[in-house]
Design a protein around this motif. Sequence first.
Motif, PDB file in Angstrom:
ATOM      1  N   ASP A   1      42.355  51.147  43.595  1.00 27.17           N
ATOM      2  CA  ASP A   1      43.116  50.206  42.882  1.00 27.17           C
ATOM      3  C   ASP A   1      42.710  49.188  42.347  1.00 27.17           C
ATOM      4  OD1 ASP A   1      45.165  52.221  42.956  1.00 27.17           O
ATOM      5  OD2 ASP A   1      46.318  51.250  44.607  1.00 27.17           O
ATOM      6  N   MET A   2      42.937  48.345  41.143  1.00 29.86           N
ATOM      7  CA  MET A   2      42.291  47.037  40.967  1.00 29.86           C
ATOM      8  C   MET A   2      43.275  46.095  40.353  1.00 29.86           C
ATOM      9  SD  MET A   2      40.425  47.796  37.318  1.00 29.86           S
ATOM     10  CE  MET A   2      41.302  49.092  36.041  1.00 29.86           C
ATOM     11  N   ASP A   3      43.107  44.774  40.641  1.00 29.62           N
ATOM     12  CA  ASP A   3      43.737  43.723  39.912  1.00 29.62           C
ATOM     13  C   ASP A   3      42.876  43.225  38.844  1.00 29.62           C
ATOM     14  OD1 ASP A   3      46.198  43.849  41.440  1.00 29.62           O
ATOM     15  OD2 ASP A   3      45.364  42.975  43.252  1.00 29.62           O
ATOM     16  N   ALA A   4      43.218  43.006  37.885  1.00 32.21           N
ATOM     17  CA  ALA A   4      42.476  42.497  36.504  1.00 32.21           C
ATOM     18  C   ALA A   4      42.896  41.399  35.903  1.00 32.21           C
ATOM     19  CB  ALA A   4      42.334  43.584  35.565  1.00 32.21           C
ATOM     20  N   VAL A   5      41.899  40.529  35.572  1.00 27.55           N
ATOM     21  CA  VAL A   5      42.083  39.337  34.750  1.00 27.55           C
ATOM     22  C   VAL A   5      41.149  39.356  33.490  1.00 27.55           C
ATOM     23  CG1 VAL A   5      41.828  36.738  34.603  1.00 27.55           C
ATOM     24  CG2 VAL A   5      42.711  37.670  36.561  1.00 27.55           C
ATOM     25  N   ILE A   6      41.624  39.407  32.234  1.00 23.43           N
ATOM     26  CA  ILE A   6      40.859  39.721  31.097  1.00 23.43           C
ATOM     27  C   ILE A   6      40.981  38.490  30.368  1.00 23.43           C
ATOM     28  CG2 ILE A   6      40.662  40.958  28.906  1.00 23.43           C
ATOM     29  CD1 ILE A   6      40.406  42.534  31.634  1.00 23.43           C
TER      30      ILE A   6
ATOM     31  N   PRO B   1      32.461  48.656  51.849  1.00 24.64           N
ATOM     32  CA  PRO B   1      32.741  50.053  51.791  1.00 24.64           C
ATOM     33  C   PRO B   1      34.153  50.143  50.995  1.00 24.64           C
ATOM     34  CG  PRO B   1      31.809  49.663  53.803  1.00 24.64           C
ATOM     35  CD  PRO B   1      32.199  48.260  53.208  1.00 24.64           C
ATOM     36  N   ASP B   2      35.070  49.297  51.139  1.00 25.72           N
ATOM     37  CA  ASP B   2      36.365  49.557  50.662  1.00 25.72           C
ATOM     38  C   ASP B   2      36.871  48.695  49.568  1.00 25.72           C
ATOM     39  OD1 ASP B   2      37.009  51.759  52.279  1.00 25.72           O
ATOM     40  OD2 ASP B   2      37.134  50.439  54.150  1.00 25.72           O
ATOM     41  N   SER B   3      36.021  47.739  48.895  1.00 27.10           N
ATOM     42  CA  SER B   3      36.164  46.712  48.266  1.00 27.10           C
ATOM     43  C   SER B   3      34.913  46.344  47.351  1.00 27.10           C
ATOM     44  CB  SER B   3      36.897  45.592  48.649  1.00 27.10           C
ATOM     45  OG  SER B   3      36.288  44.894  49.340  1.00 27.10           O
ATOM     46  N   PHE B   4      35.150  45.834  46.099  1.00 28.23           N
ATOM     47  CA  PHE B   4      34.429  45.505  45.254  1.00 28.23           C
ATOM     48  C   PHE B   4      35.028  44.147  44.153  1.00 28.23           C
ATOM     49  CE2 PHE B   4      35.318  49.230  43.139  1.00 28.23           C
ATOM     50  CZ  PHE B   4      35.277  48.895  41.765  1.00 28.23           C
ATOM     51  N   ARG B   5      34.237  43.270  43.755  1.00 29.73           N
ATOM     52  CA  ARG B   5      34.599  42.554  42.515  1.00 29.73           C
ATOM     53  C   ARG B   5      33.545  43.050  41.466  1.00 29.73           C
ATOM     54  NH1 ARG B   5      33.682  36.152  41.767  1.00 29.73           N
ATOM     55  NH2 ARG B   5      35.023  36.037  40.160  1.00 29.73           N
ATOM     56  N   TRP B   6      34.270  43.167  40.446  1.00 24.56           N
ATOM     57  CA  TRP B   6      33.556  43.511  39.178  1.00 24.56           C
ATOM     58  C   TRP B   6      33.725  42.641  38.109  1.00 24.56           C
ATOM     59  CZ3 TRP B   6      33.963  44.215  33.802  1.00 24.56           C
ATOM     60  CH2 TRP B   6      33.143  45.077  33.236  1.00 24.56           C
ATOM     61  N   LEU B   7      32.643  41.972  37.470  1.00 24.08           N
ATOM     62  CA  LEU B   7      32.705  41.088  36.320  1.00 24.08           C
ATOM     63  C   LEU B   7      32.086  41.510  35.151  1.00 24.08           C
ATOM     64  CD1 LEU B   7      31.089  38.071  38.714  1.00 24.08           C
ATOM     65  CD2 LEU B   7      33.624  38.508  38.328  1.00 24.08           C
TER      66      LEU B   7
ATOM     67  N   GLU C   1      37.312  40.266  35.038  1.00 30.36           N
ATOM     68  CA  GLU C   1      37.002  40.481  36.404  1.00 30.36           C
ATOM     69  C   GLU C   1      38.316  41.319  36.996  1.00 30.36           C
ATOM     70  OE1 GLU C   1      37.699  36.488  38.502  1.00 30.36           O
ATOM     71  OE2 GLU C   1      38.492  35.795  36.629  1.00 30.36           O
ATOM     72  N   PHE C   2      37.596  42.062  37.815  1.00 31.73           N
ATOM     73  CA  PHE C   2      38.528  42.944  38.555  1.00 31.73           C
ATOM     74  C   PHE C   2      38.369  42.982  40.157  1.00 31.73           C
ATOM     75  CE2 PHE C   2      37.115  45.005  34.590  1.00 31.73           C
ATOM     76  CZ  PHE C   2      38.327  45.092  33.910  1.00 31.73           C
ATOM     77  N   SER C   3      39.313  42.937  40.978  1.00 33.69           N
ATOM     78  CA  SER C   3      39.228  42.940  42.206  1.00 33.69           C
ATOM     79  C   SER C   3      39.563  44.475  42.700  1.00 33.69           C
ATOM     80  CB  SER C   3      39.912  42.060  42.950  1.00 33.69           C
ATOM     81  OG  SER C   3      39.445  40.751  42.569  1.00 33.69           O
TER      82      SER C   3
ATOM     83  N   GLY D   1      45.648  48.236  37.429  1.00 35.84           N
ATOM     84  CA  GLY D   1      45.403  49.565  37.008  1.00 35.84           C
ATOM     85  C   GLY D   1      44.401  50.275  38.228  1.00 35.84           C
ATOM     86  N   GLU D   2      43.755  51.405  37.877  1.00 32.23           N
ATOM     87  CA  GLU D   2      43.146  52.093  38.765  1.00 32.23           C
ATOM     88  C   GLU D   2      41.764  52.818  38.125  1.00 32.23           C
ATOM     89  OE1 GLU D   2      45.122  56.473  38.305  1.00 32.23           O
ATOM     90  OE2 GLU D   2      46.358  55.027  39.176  1.00 32.23           O
ATOM     91  N   ILE D   3      40.786  53.239  39.109  1.00 35.83           N
ATOM     92  CA  ILE D   3      39.656  53.507  38.903  1.00 35.83           C
ATOM     93  C   ILE D   3      39.531  54.834  39.669  1.00 35.83           C
ATOM     94  CG2 ILE D   3      37.136  53.079  38.296  1.00 35.83           C
ATOM     95  CD1 ILE D   3      37.975  50.122  39.222  1.00 35.83           C
ATOM     96  N   HIS D   4      38.824  55.962  39.076  1.00 38.91           N
ATOM     97  CA  HIS D   4      38.318  57.133  39.722  1.00 38.91           C
ATOM     98  C   HIS D   4      37.081  57.394  39.378  1.00 38.91           C
ATOM     99  CE1 HIS D   4      42.749  58.388  40.354  1.00 38.91           C
ATOM    100  NE2 HIS D   4      42.992  57.549  39.252  1.00 38.91           N
ATOM    101  N   PHE D   5      36.397  57.579  40.708  1.00 40.75           N
ATOM    102  CA  PHE D   5      34.870  57.880  40.399  1.00 40.75           C
ATOM    103  C   PHE D   5      34.933  59.185  41.042  1.00 40.75           C
ATOM    104  CE2 PHE D   5      34.937  53.370  40.764  1.00 40.75           C
ATOM    105  CZ  PHE D   5      33.796  52.923  39.856  1.00 40.75           C
ATOM    106  N   GLY D   6      33.658  60.170  40.178  1.00 44.07           N
ATOM    107  CA  GLY D   6      33.315  61.439  40.811  1.00 44.07           C
ATOM    108  C   GLY D   6      31.923  61.763  40.657  1.00 44.07           C
TER     109      GLY D   6
END
Length: 167
Positions: free
Chosen positions: A37-42, A137-143, A159-161, A54-59
Motif C-alpha cells: 500500500d502507498m501514500d502518494a504526493v504528486i 523489508p516492509d517499507s520504502f520511500r520512492w522519489l 514521492e511515495f511511502s 494506492g497500491e503496488i503489486h510486484f511479481g
Amino acid sequence: MITSASPTLVHALHSDGPAPDRADKMSLYGWLIGRWDMDAVIHMDDGAKHNGRGEIHFGWVLEGRAIQDVWSLPGIFYGTTLRIYDPQIDAWHILWIDPLRQFYTRQIGRARGRDIVQDGKDDTGADIRWSFTAITPDSFRWLGERSRDGGSSWELQAEFSARRVSA
C-alpha cells in the motif's frame, strides 16, 4: 474479463521465483515481491500537490528473468514496470508504461549505496531519476525527480511511502 486464453497467459508470464542463473543479481529488486500500500504526493509543475492512496503489486515473470509490477493511484496513474537484469552491463533495464496518461519511459537501474536509483530521460529529453530510498523489508520511500539543466538541480515530481501488506 477472463477468457479461456487468460490462464495460459498468466501461467506463461508468471514465475515462482528468480531464474537460477541470475538469482543473486535478482535480489536488487526481488525483495519487493508482494503487495504494497502507498501514500502518494504528486508535485505538479504549477506548485500544486495531489495527495492519494494506492497500491503496488510486484511479481516474478518471464521464467524469473524479470520482475513486473503494477502501480495504481486512482485518478492519477495506472501503469506497469518491467525490470530486466542485463548481465552484459550488470544493471537493470527499466521500462515504465502508463496507458492512462500515455507516458512511457526507459531507464537503467543500479544500486547506489543503500538505495536503488534508476536514471533516464523523459519525452522532453529532461533527465529523470527514480529512487527507492529508506528501504526496509516492509517499507520504502520512492522519489521521482526531474532535472531540466543536465543534472545540476533536481525538482521533486512524486514521492511515495510504501508499506508491505501481509499475505
